[in-house]
Design a protein around this motif. Structure first.
Motif, mmCIF file in Angstrom:
data_model
loop_
_atom_site.group_PDB
_atom_site.id
_atom_site.type_symbol
_atom_site.label_atom_id
_atom_site.label_comp_id
_atom_site.label_asym_id
_atom_site.label_seq_id
_atom_site.Cartn_x
_atom_site.Cartn_y
_atom_site.Cartn_z
ATOM 1 N N LEU A 160 0.689 -1.384 -0.249
ATOM 2 C CA LEU A 160 0.160 0.004 0.140
ATOM 3 C C LEU A 160 0.695 1.492 -0.014
ATOM 4 C CD1 LEU A 160 -2.335 1.519 -0.297
ATOM 5 C CD2 LEU A 160 -2.931 0.626 2.641
ATOM 6 N N TYR A 161 0.681 2.088 -1.411
ATOM 7 C CA TYR A 161 1.490 3.305 -0.947
ATOM 8 C C TYR A 161 -0.283 4.748 -1.382
ATOM 9 C CZ TYR A 161 5.559 1.890 -3.995
ATOM 10 O OH TYR A 161 6.494 1.133 -4.225
ATOM 11 N N ILE A 162 0.341 5.484 -0.172
ATOM 12 C CA ILE A 162 -0.081 6.828 -0.526
ATOM 13 C C ILE A 162 0.048 7.898 -1.972
ATOM 14 C CG2 ILE A 162 -0.791 8.572 0.429
ATOM 15 C CD1 ILE A 162 -1.676 5.896 1.963
ATOM 16 N N PRO A 193 -4.389 6.155 -2.211
ATOM 17 C CA PRO A 193 -3.647 5.350 -2.631
ATOM 18 C C PRO A 193 -3.625 4.763 -3.491
ATOM 19 C CG PRO A 193 -4.986 5.365 -0.156
ATOM 20 C CD PRO A 193 -5.745 6.486 -1.662
ATOM 21 N N MET A 194 -2.585 3.753 -2.970
ATOM 22 C CA MET A 194 -2.512 3.037 -4.663
ATOM 23 C C MET A 194 -1.989 1.325 -3.943
ATOM 24 S SD MET A 194 1.023 2.618 -7.150
ATOM 25 C CE MET A 194 1.507 1.187 -6.244
ATOM 26 N N LEU A 195 -2.696 0.522 -4.137
ATOM 27 C CA LEU A 195 -2.193 -1.304 -4.172
ATOM 28 C C LEU A 195 -1.311 -1.992 -4.949
ATOM 29 C CD1 LEU A 195 -2.606 -3.276 -1.219
ATOM 30 C CD2 LEU A 195 -4.607 -3.957 -2.405
ATOM 31 N N ILE A 202 0.056 -6.501 -10.279
ATOM 32 C CA ILE A 202 -1.363 -5.704 -10.108
ATOM 33 C C ILE A 202 -1.408 -4.152 -9.108
ATOM 34 C CG2 ILE A 202 -3.202 -6.907 -9.821
ATOM 35 C CD1 ILE A 202 -4.947 -6.295 -12.017
ATOM 36 N N GLN A 203 -1.928 -3.308 -9.729
ATOM 37 C CA GLN A 203 -1.579 -2.225 -9.003
ATOM 38 C C GLN A 203 -3.006 -1.198 -8.631
ATOM 39 O OE1 GLN A 203 2.493 -0.371 -8.911
ATOM 40 N NE2 GLN A 203 1.111 0.752 -9.392
ATOM 41 N N TYR A 204 -4.019 -0.961 -8.212
ATOM 42 C CA TYR A 204 -5.138 -0.387 -8.139
ATOM 43 C C TYR A 204 -4.739 1.240 -7.363
ATOM 44 C CZ TYR A 204 -6.852 -5.566 -8.804
ATOM 45 O OH TYR A 204 -7.630 -5.701 -9.049
ATOM 46 N N GLY A 255 16.398 2.560 -12.461
ATOM 47 C CA GLY A 255 16.250 3.623 -11.152
ATOM 48 C C GLY A 255 17.910 4.391 -11.708
ATOM 49 N N ARG A 256 17.793 5.464 -10.929
ATOM 50 C CA ARG A 256 18.444 6.895 -11.345
ATOM 51 C C ARG A 256 19.938 6.032 -11.605
ATOM 52 N NH1 ARG A 256 17.591 10.939 -7.011
ATOM 53 N NH2 ARG A 256 15.603 10.329 -6.893
ATOM 54 N N MET A 257 21.113 5.236 -10.925
ATOM 55 C CA MET A 257 21.995 5.073 -11.235
ATOM 56 C C MET A 257 22.080 3.202 -12.015
ATOM 57 S SD MET A 257 24.951 5.275 -8.504
ATOM 58 C CE MET A 257 23.398 6.532 -7.636
HETATM 59 C C1 HEM Z 1 3.375 4.932 -9.071
HETATM 60 C C2 HEM Z 1 3.342 4.777 -7.847
HETATM 61 C C3 HEM Z 1 5.008 4.517 -8.019
HETATM 62 C C4 HEM Z 1 6.060 4.951 -7.561
HETATM 63 C C5 HEM Z 1 5.593 5.571 -5.911
HETATM 64 C C6 HEM Z 1 7.283 3.759 -7.509
HETATM 65 C C7 HEM Z 1 8.073 4.010 -6.767
HETATM 66 C C8 HEM Z 1 9.293 3.413 -7.965
HETATM 67 C C9 HEM Z 1 10.595 4.154 -6.956
HETATM 68 C C10 HEM Z 1 11.106 4.892 -5.890
HETATM 69 C C11 HEM Z 1 12.067 3.441 -7.667
HETATM 70 C C12 HEM Z 1 13.105 3.377 -7.364
HETATM 71 C C13 HEM Z 1 13.932 2.786 -6.827
HETATM 72 C C14 HEM Z 1 15.461 2.904 -6.965
HETATM 73 O O1 HEM Z 1 16.022 3.365 -7.523
HETATM 74 O O2 HEM Z 1 15.990 2.031 -5.999
HETATM 75 C C15 HEM Z 1 11.093 2.394 -8.797
HETATM 76 C C16 HEM Z 1 11.786 1.787 -9.485
HETATM 77 C C17 HEM Z 1 10.835 1.002 -10.021
HETATM 78 N N1 HEM Z 1 9.571 0.228 -10.702
HETATM 79 FE FE1 HEM Z 1 7.684 1.852 -9.185
HETATM 80 N N2 HEM Z 1 6.864 3.037 -8.268
HETATM 81 C C18 HEM Z 1 5.575 2.678 -9.496
HETATM 82 C C19 HEM Z 1 5.082 2.782 -9.722
HETATM 83 C C20 HEM Z 1 5.582 1.585 -10.594
HETATM 84 C C21 HEM Z 1 4.782 0.693 -12.256
HETATM 85 C C22 HEM Z 1 3.261 1.024 -12.106
HETATM 86 C C23 HEM Z 1 5.334 -0.183 -11.997
HETATM 87 C C24 HEM Z 1 5.172 -1.044 -13.704
HETATM 88 C C25 HEM Z 1 5.248 -0.189 -14.857
HETATM 89 C C26 HEM Z 1 6.281 -0.176 -11.379
HETATM 90 C C27 HEM Z 1 7.823 -0.628 -11.726
HETATM 91 C C28 HEM Z 1 8.703 -0.615 -11.346
HETATM 92 C C29 HEM Z 1 10.533 -1.107 -11.718
HETATM 93 C C30 HEM Z 1 10.737 -2.133 -13.480
HETATM 94 C C31 HEM Z 1 11.581 -0.479 -11.077
HETATM 95 C C32 HEM Z 1 12.547 0.064 -11.437
HETATM 96 C C33 HEM Z 1 14.196 -1.472 -10.261
HETATM 97 C C34 HEM Z 1 14.656 -0.887 -10.036
HETATM 98 O O3 HEM Z 1 15.635 -0.170 -10.237
HETATM 99 O O4 HEM Z 1 15.710 -2.006 -10.409
HETATM 100 N N3 HEM Z 1 6.818 0.891 -10.309
HETATM 101 N N4 HEM Z 1 9.477 2.320 -8.397
#
Ligand code: HEM
Ligand code: SF4
Lengths: 556, 170
Positions: A45-47, A52-54, A91-93, A208-210
């Motif tokens: 669960l995120y906000i 919120p997003m689940l 899956i996200q809601y 991610g960023r690196m």
């Molecule tokens: C909407 C809410 C979301 C938030 C707040 C969120 C947040 C984040 C953050 C902060 C990272 C970076 C992590 C890092 O660099 O250490 C990340 C990476 C990632 N997220 Fe999300 N995300 C969200 C939705 C999604 C969705 C919808 C997907 C798929 C379509 C997803 C898949 C991933 C993947 C594959 C990574 C890369 C993982 C990696 O760094 O190896 N996320 N997310």
């Protein structure tokens, strides 16, 4: 498919009760915000921006019909009627209410699903090849190993408070379909020269960023040693991973700063100590896990069917679908049918409750009651008799699930971006739609052939932009939405990180830039057989760069 | 008032936390000292007749500790932040690698109801609850789960073992 026994069920039920109690204590003011955040994240669960997003786990992508129906029910009952499939078989809601999340989790538990560890700094959902068990090119079915790993990782007492999130993916083919090299641990199931089964272990990949690709820290790990080795890696990381800076806390940074050789040495030393502990699997553990993923009762005469070929000849729309969305199953007479969640003007990865219900029916009727979620945000009915493919297609078409674009330009990966995500710099869904609008002609799309466009709304890279053949990253420039483009990334066996084209491109011009990139490719390629990626690797950035930033067009 | 939870019950805390520059108590009592002091003043501490326990920072590499530490009646592990889980690995290594049998105590920001069972599973058996914690909620949370997938330093029934034995009797 893996079915919970009473132990699995009990653990999931106890988790629901635990989270219900935590939610109650939070609402009563007994748990501080920041701490409840860490607890709710571990329950998916995120906000977010508006609500919120689940995030619900689909371990290694596998779904039963009744689970699809439950996902539909949750979309209807607790959300606005749809769900969003992500790049990690979740899956996200986007619209549940915090107070009702324990009820959602209880509903999920009733069909052997959960949102455990789908977020937070712990071991996340174990992902794998969406064609596992059905693919022609696989060595063995990776799912029993994934499930063993899932159980080991679930509520692991030592690794629930890691420096950062931890993602593990499995592949058992030489055409990696699970992006394993951009995971914290990528496990490749292999055979050694002596013919024994085991694993090559990659550590330290991530986006991610690196962004970085994983290092192979062990060429061959014997089959029974899987869990002890994972435990050794995690223990080294939990002890030594950086906690002073969230952006340097992933294991990839530890491996990089220490050097892969030193890191490997520490892991091996730790492993020597625990290799013969109770973590060691016995052959029976593996056998009994495998029996959960038994062969389906494939029909022996399935390959005698002639109707499939006849439909291909007679119905050009069906032929177009089959060309992109249907692949050969390892069993003759059976086909793998891809369900596209990338219709024109749709949101990539979204599925409505109605669509989920239909898929549940189709899976039940035609695919042994199972479907899969892919890491590029589509679904698969993986076990369809070839004589049934036509009927499946007709049904899919009625519900806008049959766009014949799998692997084509319009089959983009796209994160929620500014539309839903509070971390976003820029929109991504709108850009995907603009790009789709520019490539209306199916013939042209076929001509362009296999290409992966991947898009993220910020440098966290949820949309895998770094490993897109064309990657698009949303950046913020003085409050405006701009886009950084990369070329030449790949998440498959030939994994590579994309190269930047140059300065970021404005929202108004980004679709034009993609069109130009494609035009250059069409001009430069040797033949239709040279894919975009191959062509880029041969000719390099120069011609693309020259065209993208040419005078007459895009502002950067 | 801090509350100590020992074997799942509220217990009196006999230990006095001795800062590095505080003088040794004149008459024998129970004290905790930093690892540094314990190493540097081993003789004086022994001579004082006090019961001496050691506080370990969560950055200490357990595998480099001297064997003599095993004779310590209590080792206190520190959780400086709610989400800093390093001491979980320390506890396990103390129990499994070093074979430490004394009390392992958790102190710090993470010692809250929602983490207690995890701590117990890695071998921590005494908890100095964070000030805001309700001891009943905490004691209850120690038993939130009554099974476990993994082996650790606890007595919860292990799923893999349960399965092996049910399939053996089948
Ligand atoms: C909407 C809410 C979301 C938030 C707040 C969120 C947040 C984040 C953050 C902060 C990272 C970076 C992590 C890092 O660099 O250490 C990340 C990476 C990632 N997220 Fe999300 N995300 C969200 C939705 C999604 C969705 C919808 C997907 C798929 C379509 C997803 C898949 C991933 C993947 C594959 C990574 C890369 C993982 C990696 O760094 O190896 N996320 N997310
Ligand atoms: S990439 Fe950025 S904008 Fe997109 S979902 Fe992830 S955090 Fe949000």
């Amino acid at each position: 498919m893996y079915r919970y026994d009473s132990y699995d069920q009990k653990l999931v039920d106890e988790r629901v009760a635990q989270f219900r109690d935590q939610t109650r204590r939070f609402l009563a003011g007994q748990i501080p915000d920041e701490e409840f955040r860490a607890l709710r994240l571990r329950n998916g669960l995120y906000i977010q921006r508006f609500a919120p997003m689940l995030r619900v786990a689909i371990p290694y992508g596998l779904l039963a019909s009744r689970q699809l129906r439950m996902l539909a029910h949750i979309a209807r009952e607790y959300d606005k009627g749809f769900g969003h499939f992500t790049t990690r078989q979740n899956i996200q809601y986007n619209w549940p209410q915090l107070e009702r999340v324990p009820d959602i989790l209880a509903d999920l538990a009733s069909v052997q699903m959960h949102a455990i560890q789908t977020s937070g700094n712990c071991i996340r959902n174990i992902t794998s090849d969406h064609l596992a068990g059905a693919a022609r090119d696989e060595l063995v079915d990776p799912r029993p190993y994934c499930e063993l790993t899932r159980q080991w990782a679930t509520f692991h007492p030592e690794f629930n408070w890691l420096p950062r999130k931890f993602k593990i993916a499995f592949s058992a083919t030489t055409t990696d379909r699970a992006a394993t090299q951009v995971h914290d641990i990528g496990v490749h199931i292999v055979r050694n020269a002596a013919g024994e089964l085991g694993y090559t272990i990659y550590v330290g990949g991530g986006l991610g960023r690196m962004p970085m690709l994983g290092h192979p820290i062990r060429e061959f790990l014997p089959e029974l040693d899987l869990l002890s080795y994972l435990e050794a890696v995690l223990r080294v990381y939990n002890r030594l991973g950086r906690r002073d800076n969230i952006h340097r806390a992933r294991i990839k940074i530890l491996v990089k700063e220490m050097g892969p050789a030193k890191f490997t040495e520490l892991v091996e030393a730790e492993w020597t100590q625990i290799r013969d502990s109770e973590l060691r699997l016995d052959a029976q553990d593996i056998e009994s896990m495998k029996s959960h993923f038994d062969e389906h009762p494939y029909e022996p005469g399935a390959a005698d069917d002639t109707s499939f070929a006849a439909h291909l000849r007679q119905d050009s729309a069906f032929a177009a679908f089959a060309k992109r969305n249907v692949k050969d199953h390892r069993v003759d007479g059976y086909k793998i049918v891809f369900v596209s969640l990338k219709p024109r003007n749709g949101v990539p990865g979204d599925a409505s409750a109605e669509q989920l219900d239909i898929l549940a029916d189709l899976a039940e009727r035609y695919s042994f009651g199972e479907a899969r979620a892919t890491h590029d945000q589509n679904l698969v009915l993986a076990e369809v008799r070839q004589s049934d493919v036509y009927a499946v297609w007709q049904a899919l078409r009625q519900y806008d699930l049959a766009t014949p674009n799998i692997g084509l330009l319009t089959d983009m990966i796209c994160c929620p971006g500014l539309d839903y995500c509070s971390l976003a710099n820029a929109g991504s869904i709108g850009v995907a739609q603009d790009i789709t609008d520019r490539f209306e002609s199916l013939d042209y799309l076929y001509d362009i052939g296999d290409i992966k466009i991947k898009m993220s709304g910020c440098m966290n890279g949820c949309g895998h932009h770094t490993v897109g053949h064309i990657g698009i990253l949303g950046v913020d420039k003085h409050g405006e939405e701009w886009y950084q483009v990369t070329l030449g990334g790949s998440a498959e066996d030939d994994a590579s990180l994309g190269d930047r084209t140059g300065p970021a491109i404005s929202r108004a011009d980004i679709a034009e830039a993609v069109e130009r990139i494609i035009a250059v490719y069409m001009q430069q390629r040797h033949s239709e057989d040279e894919s975009f990626l191959q062509c880029y690797r041969r000719v390099g950035m120069a011609p693309f760069k020259a065209r993208i930033y040419a005078e007459d067009g895009v502002s950067a | 008032m801090t509350i100590l939870l020992l074997d799942g019950r509220v217990a009196a805390d006999e230990y006095l936390e001795l800062a590095d520059d505080a003088p040794l108590p004149a008459s024998p009592v129970a004290v905790t000292v930093s690892l540094q002091r314990w190493q540097h003043e081993a003789n004086a501490l022994a001579a004082s007749g006090s019961k001496v326990a050691v506080r370990l920072a969560n950055t200490v590499d357990i595998t480099t500790l001297p064997d003599s530490l095993l004779a310590c009646p209590m080792i206190e592990l520190l959780f400086p932040a709610f989400a800093d889980g390093r001491a979980y690995s320390q506890a396990r290594l103390l129990r499994e690698r070093l074979g430490y049998h004394g009390q392992i105590r958790a102190r710090g920001s993470a010692v809250v109801a929602d983490q207690l069972q995890g701590m117990a599973r890695v071998g921590i058996d005494a908890f100095v609850l964070r000030e805001d914690q309700n001891p009943e909620t905490a004691a209850r949370a120690l038993h939130g789960f009554d099974l476990a997938y993994q082996g650790a330093c606890d007595t919860l029934p292990r799923v893999r073992q349960l399965r092996r034995s049910t399939s053996a009797t089948r």
